[in-house]
Scaffold this motif. Structure first.
Motif, PDB file in Angstrom:
ATOM      1  N   CYS A 373      75.470 -10.041 116.119  1.00 43.01           N
ATOM      2  CA  CYS A 373      74.373  -9.388 115.402  1.00 43.01           C
ATOM      3  C   CYS A 373      73.330  -8.842 116.372  1.00 43.01           C
ATOM      4  N   ALA A 376      74.536  -5.649 117.817  1.00 48.02           N
ATOM      5  CA  ALA A 376      74.464  -4.536 116.861  1.00 48.02           C
ATOM      6  C   ALA A 376      73.046  -3.986 116.777  1.00 48.02           C
ATOM      7  N   LEU A 377      72.070  -4.863 116.785  1.00 46.60           N
ATOM      8  CA  LEU A 377      70.675  -4.410 116.715  1.00 46.60           C
ATOM      9  C   LEU A 377      70.230  -3.738 118.011  1.00 46.60           C
ATOM     10  N   PRO A 435      69.217  -2.034 105.827  1.00 49.44           N
ATOM     11  CA  PRO A 435      69.976  -1.989 107.074  1.00 49.44           C
ATOM     12  C   PRO A 435      70.599  -0.631 107.379  1.00 49.44           C
ATOM     13  N   ARG A 464      80.869  -5.977 115.159  1.00 46.27           N
ATOM     14  CA  ARG A 464      79.426  -6.237 115.250  1.00 46.27           C
ATOM     15  C   ARG A 464      78.721  -5.804 113.968  1.00 46.27           C
ATOM     16  N   THR A 467      79.535  -8.151 111.008  1.00 49.45           N
ATOM     17  CA  THR A 467      78.824  -9.418 111.152  1.00 49.45           C
ATOM     18  C   THR A 467      77.349  -9.255 110.811  1.00 49.45           C
ATOM     19  N   PHE A 468      76.752  -8.157 111.259  1.00 49.93           N
ATOM     20  CA  PHE A 468      75.342  -7.926 110.960  1.00 49.93           C
ATOM     21  C   PHE A 468      75.117  -7.757 109.459  1.00 49.93           C
ATOM     22  N   SER A 471      75.372 -11.074 107.693  1.00 52.88           N
ATOM     23  CA  SER A 471      74.262 -11.959 108.038  1.00 52.88           C
ATOM     24  C   SER A 471      72.963 -11.494 107.397  1.00 52.88           C
ATOM     25  N   ALA A 472      72.728 -10.187 107.398  1.00 58.65           N
ATOM     26  CA  ALA A 472      71.503  -9.668 106.787  1.00 58.65           C
ATOM     27  C   ALA A 472      71.505  -9.914 105.278  1.00 58.65           C
TER      28      ALA A 472
END
Length: 611
Positions: A373, A376-377, A435, A464, A467-468, A471-472
């Motif tokens: 994550c 990715a950010l 997002p 990535r 997963t982000f 998770s978000a």
């Protein structure tokens, strides 16, 4: 809550003290007398109806018909009656079937149809335990024609001698578990010959032979017979008295060794039935066999509702950390991504949520997932990745990431605080509400890499991003619930009773079931007054483990749940990450179904095309 008042049933309420309400306490073999009522129904007291069918083919749904029904009723080894009838299938019997069974078209010409034969058989078998060799075949045919006639199927308990034999008979005993082989092994007085009554008689002898063999292993009840497995040792079966004092109610059970140390914690909607399986057959995991071998007592904690049992189980596992539980033992081992509150904010991987006004994404169960994550950010937002605090007017030199265009380089003063703050604000919005910027940026990068046939690199970004998004979405759902001071919700259970739960800041504070004829409003008031006091905390999961809050969320989102009262706002952002989940979950499922080329099996030589 006016509607639940008219249809309530038995109630119980509980606080959520982990050690409260130990139903029955622990039990050892000297503390209680065994009884057949506690352990199950003795085989000697039951009446069995052993049935066999002859048919025109292998599938009732495919048009095959019954041509003969044969059955024998037995109790305590004594034959009580027999049933036999040919059945007119109103169709030609295939020559192969006629040769196999000896039943011809002329023999069934004047026989009753299945519309008459089936009710007569069901009357004969009423109140019995139904037994058949390869029961799914025979029972499947009977159920099919009962449904076809619009006739309700009796709630027969079914015993399959073929399935049971596969658990008991070794290759040294018989070459296979066919009826003919087993009849020979147990010296049956009847030789199976593909006629229904003869095969049913042979199955009776096989049933008695299996019972005699299992009786020496301590199997004496129908429940033990139905769940028997040779993988469960005699020593395990001898401990089945440990389940005697447990109630038929939802709750949590704790296995303890001779020193009182908790070995394993589980939950069930029926404590006694579930714990009993550890000593009979349903539980055959090797580590569970080892655990039962060490166990000397079982403690039961009765709960008002299944949800309370699930939550209590999680809290007890976290408290005792039993060696034989593999999951939920360390809820404190979590990772979070933190967007710091400072002049030049950055993303940081942390293990703890603080009351510092920062924004958090998580929790993550593994550091590897958190790092995906984070990557990715960082791929989308060029905030600094260096550690430590920077002064408002830094005077350092740019780092490698700045030279690559992946950092705004506040360390050398080349970016204005207002420009940097605008990027941080977009990052904060991505974490908490929307997002889309990350999704669009990484999708563009994946498309560009795929066009260059750099598929492996593109797959890294795909993982990535997935997963982000997950998770978000998880953080947004958890945060929405944990921000609510109180939610009271109810759902009618299978027995028609209303189960009520009080949730405070994402933590289960009380649970109860409305009593029959009770005042629902008064019940809810009393439940709320007696509920656990919960104070708000920082972060997405401040006062309960993430797993507990997620269990509560699943219950709240399940069909039939009614919100009685909500204090605060329980909302998720409309444009949040959850709306992207279907796409990435579908992609994940698709990848899991793909068989790699080098793992595909080649056709056998007989099926390869000629050259």
């Amino acid at each position: 809550m006016s509607e639940p008042t008219s249809s309530v049933s038995h109630m119980s309420t509980t606080s959520l003290d982990p050690q409260a309400r130990a139903g029955g306490g622990s039990l050892t073999r000297w503390e209680a007398q065994r009884s057949f009522d506690e352990l199950g129904r003795p085989l000697r007291d039951l009446t069995f109806c052993v049935v066999d069918l002859e048919t025109t083919g292998g599938s009732a749904a495919g048009g095959s018909m019954i041509t003969e029904i044969g059955a024998v009723k037995v109790r305590s080894g004594e034959v009580l009656g027999e049933f036999q009838t040919l059945v007119n299938p109103h169709a030609e019997i295939p020559p192969f079937i006629a040769v196999l069974t000896g039943i011809t078209n002329s023999m069934v010409h004047d026989a009753p149809p299945i519309e008459s034969a089936l009710p007569a058989f069901l009357e004969f078998a009423a109140g019995c335990v139904l037994v058949a060799h390869n029961a799914p075949f025979d029972v499947g045919f009977l159920k099919h024609f009962a449904a076809q006639q619009g006739r309700p199927w009796p709630k027969f308990e079914v015993l399959d001698t073929a399935k049971l034999a596969r658990r008991v008979i070794t290759r040294d005993d018989a070459p296979n578990c066919k009826l003919s082989s087993l009849a020979q092994l147990f010296n049956s007085t009847t030789t199976p010959n593909h006629r229904a009554l003869a095969d049913a008689r042979a199955t009776v002898d096989v049933l008695h032979g299996l019972m005699e063999r299992l009786g020496g292993l301590g199997v004496h009840t129908l429940e033990e017979l139905q769940t028997f497995s040779s993988r469960v040792t005699t020593a395990q079966r001898r401990k089945r008295h440990l389940a005697e004092s447990l109630p038929h109610a939802p709750g949590v059970y704790l296995f303890r060794d001779a020193r009182g140390t908790v070995l394993y914690i589980g939950t069930s909607r029926d404590l006694r039935t579930r714990v009993r399986t550890y000593f009979t057959a349903s539980e055959t995991r090797s580590r569970m066999g080892e655990m039962v071998g060490l166990a000397e007592s079982v403690t039961g904690i009765e709960c008002a509702t299944p949800l309370e049992a699930e939550v209590r189980e999680l809290r007890l596992i976290a408290e005792h950390k039993p060696r034989y539980n593999r999951r939920s033992r360390f809820p404190e081992k979590m990772h979070f991504l933190k967007l710091t509150r400072e002049t030049w904010p950055r993303l940081s991987l942390v293990r703890q949520v603080l009351d510092d006004g920062a924004d958090y994404l998580g929790p993550f169960s593994s550091k590897k997932t958190a790092e995906k994550c984070l990557a990715a950010l960082h791929d989308t937002f060029p905030v600094r990745q260096c550690g430590g605090r920077l002064p408002r007017q830094p005077s350092g030199s740019p780092c490698v990431l700045a030279e690559m265009g992946r950092c705004l380089s506040p360390c050398d003063g080349s970016v204005e605080p207002t420009v940097y703050a605008a990027v941080v604000q977009r990052l904060r919005s991505t974490l908490l509400r929307r997002p889309d910027e990350v999704v669009e940026a990484i999708n563009e990068r994946m498309s560009a890499l795929a066009a260059l046939e750099r598929f492996e690199e593109a797959s890294i970004h795909r993982d990535r991003l997935a997963t982000f998004v997950r998770s978000a979405a998880r953080t947004q759902r958890l945060s929405a619930l944990t921000s609510c001071p109180e939610i009271v919700a109810a759902r009618r259970d299978d027995g028609g009773r209303w189960a009520v739960h009080v949730i405070r800041f994402g933590r289960l504070a009380a649970a109860g079931t409305i009593p029959p004829g009770g005042d629902a409003h008064a019940f809810v008031r009393e439940l709320r007054a007696s509920a656990e006091t919960v104070s708000a905390g920082p972060g997405p999961v401040p006062v309960a483990s993430a797993e507990e809050t997620e269990r509560i969320l699943r219950w709240l989102e399940s069909p039939g749940v009614r919100l009685v009262d909500v204090e605060g706002e329980w909302t998720c952002p409309v444009a949040g990450a959850a709306r992207h989940l279907d796409l990435y979950d579908a992609a994940t499922r698709s990848r899991l179904t793909v068989v790699p080329f080098d793992e595909q099996r080649l056709p056998s030589p007989a099926h390869r095309p000629a050259r």
